[in-house]
Design a protein around this motif. Structure first.
Motif, mmCIF file in Angstrom:
data_model
loop_
_atom_site.group_PDB
_atom_site.id
_atom_site.type_symbol
_atom_site.label_atom_id
_atom_site.label_comp_id
_atom_site.label_asym_id
_atom_site.label_seq_id
_atom_site.Cartn_x
_atom_site.Cartn_y
_atom_site.Cartn_z
ATOM 1 N N ASN A 259 47.054 -92.772 32.646
ATOM 2 C CA ASN A 259 45.786 -92.837 31.920
ATOM 3 C C ASN A 259 44.582 -92.934 32.863
ATOM 4 O OD1 ASN A 259 46.047 -95.509 32.669
ATOM 5 N ND2 ASN A 259 46.709 -96.171 30.654
ATOM 6 N N LYS A 260 44.844 -93.047 34.143
ATOM 7 C CA LYS A 260 43.783 -93.007 35.153
ATOM 8 C C LYS A 260 44.224 -91.944 36.162
ATOM 9 C CE LYS A 260 42.863 -95.572 39.037
ATOM 10 N NZ LYS A 260 42.975 -96.787 39.792
ATOM 11 N N ALA B 69 53.179 -92.232 31.310
ATOM 12 C CA ALA B 69 51.767 -92.124 30.943
ATOM 13 C C ALA B 69 50.914 -92.365 32.185
ATOM 14 C CB ALA B 69 51.412 -93.143 29.863
ATOM 15 N N PRO C 43 44.164 -87.322 32.453
ATOM 16 C CA PRO C 43 45.182 -88.247 31.936
ATOM 17 C C PRO C 43 46.219 -87.469 31.126
ATOM 18 C CG PRO C 43 42.964 -88.917 31.261
ATOM 19 C CD PRO C 43 42.849 -87.571 31.891
#
Length: 132
Positions: A98-99, A96, A45
């Motif tokens: 995040n996964k 971003a 991430p």
């Protein structure tokens, strides 16, 4: 912080400056293929934030800033805001992920997300400058 001048990112039209703010990372969509036969793995991430402050030597008499953008998909987001603080134009963007792992059946959505996020790099700031 870095201070620099870029002539290629500014055009002058009469008393207006047309500025393309610098975006370093993911300026182009890394997902050019329409199809993908294996997952996308970013490995980890991450959040990439890019803040550009544009200063002017002359008085600013008008400004047209790009609209705010907020994009979200499961596992990622992109936000961009442009502000004027009376002396500077500030362009703040954030990508971003995040996964970091996206299965191949999600590739179309991920590609469309990056098409929209990278298109934001083409938006221009228009600033009217007082004539000398």
């Amino acid at each position: 912080n870095v201070t620099y001048s870029l002539d290629d990112y500014v055009r002058q039209l009469d008393n207006n400056l047309v500025i393309k703010p610098v975006q370093y990372y993911f300026r182009e969509n890394p997902f050019k293929s329409e199809n993908r036969f294996f997952p996308v793995d970013f490995n980890y991430p991450f959040i990439y934030q890019n803040m550009v402050r544009i200063s002017f030597e002359d008085s600013v008499i008008s400004r047209t800033l790009p609209e705010p953008i907020q994009l979200e998909i499961p596992g990622g987001s992109f936000k961009r805001q442009c502000m004027y603080d009376g002396n500077n134009v500030i362009v703040n963007s954030q990508l971003a992920i995040n996964k970091p792992f996206f299965p191949q059946n999600f590739y179309g959505r991920l590609r469309d997300f990056f098409i929209q996020a990278t298109a934001a790099a083409e938006d221009e700031v228009i600033v009217g400058i007082a004539s000398k």
